[in-house]
Design a protein around this motif. Structure first.
Motif: not given
Length: 72
Positions: A10-14, A45-55
Motif C-alpha cells: 500500500l505504501i508503494a502504491k501510494k 496513534s501511529e495506526v491512525s496516522a498511517l490510515c489517514d496518510l494511506l487513505g
C-alpha cells in the motif's frame, strides 16, 4: 501483528518512501522498520496516522493490515 506485505504494498502504491512515512509518524527509519517487521507494535496513534496518510477507511482493511492474528 501487522501484515507487512499488505502495508508495504500500500505504501508503494501510494508512491511514498519508507523514510517519509517514518518521519510522518515521528519515527526514525530504524524505528519504523522495527514496527513494520513486527519486532515492536504500532501505537494506536501511529495506526491512525498511517490510515489517514494511506487513505485506509474501511474497518475490514484496517483489520487486514494492522490486526492480523499471529499464525502458529
Amino acid at each position: 501483528m501487522t501484515n507487512t506485505v499488505l502495508l508495504k504494498d500500500l505504501i508503494a502504491k501510494k508512491g511514498l518512501k519508507m523514510k517519509f512515512v517514518a518521519n510522518h509518524l515521528g519515527l526514525s527509519a530504524y524505528g519504523f522498520q522495527l514496527k513494520i517487521s513486527n519486532k515492536q507494535e504500532f501505537k494506536t496513534s501511529e495506526v491512525s496516522a498511517l490510515c489517514d496518510l494511506l487513505g485506509i477507511r474501511s474497518l475490514r482493511e484496517k483489520e487486514e493490515i494492522f490486526f492480523v492474528k499471529q499464525m502458529i
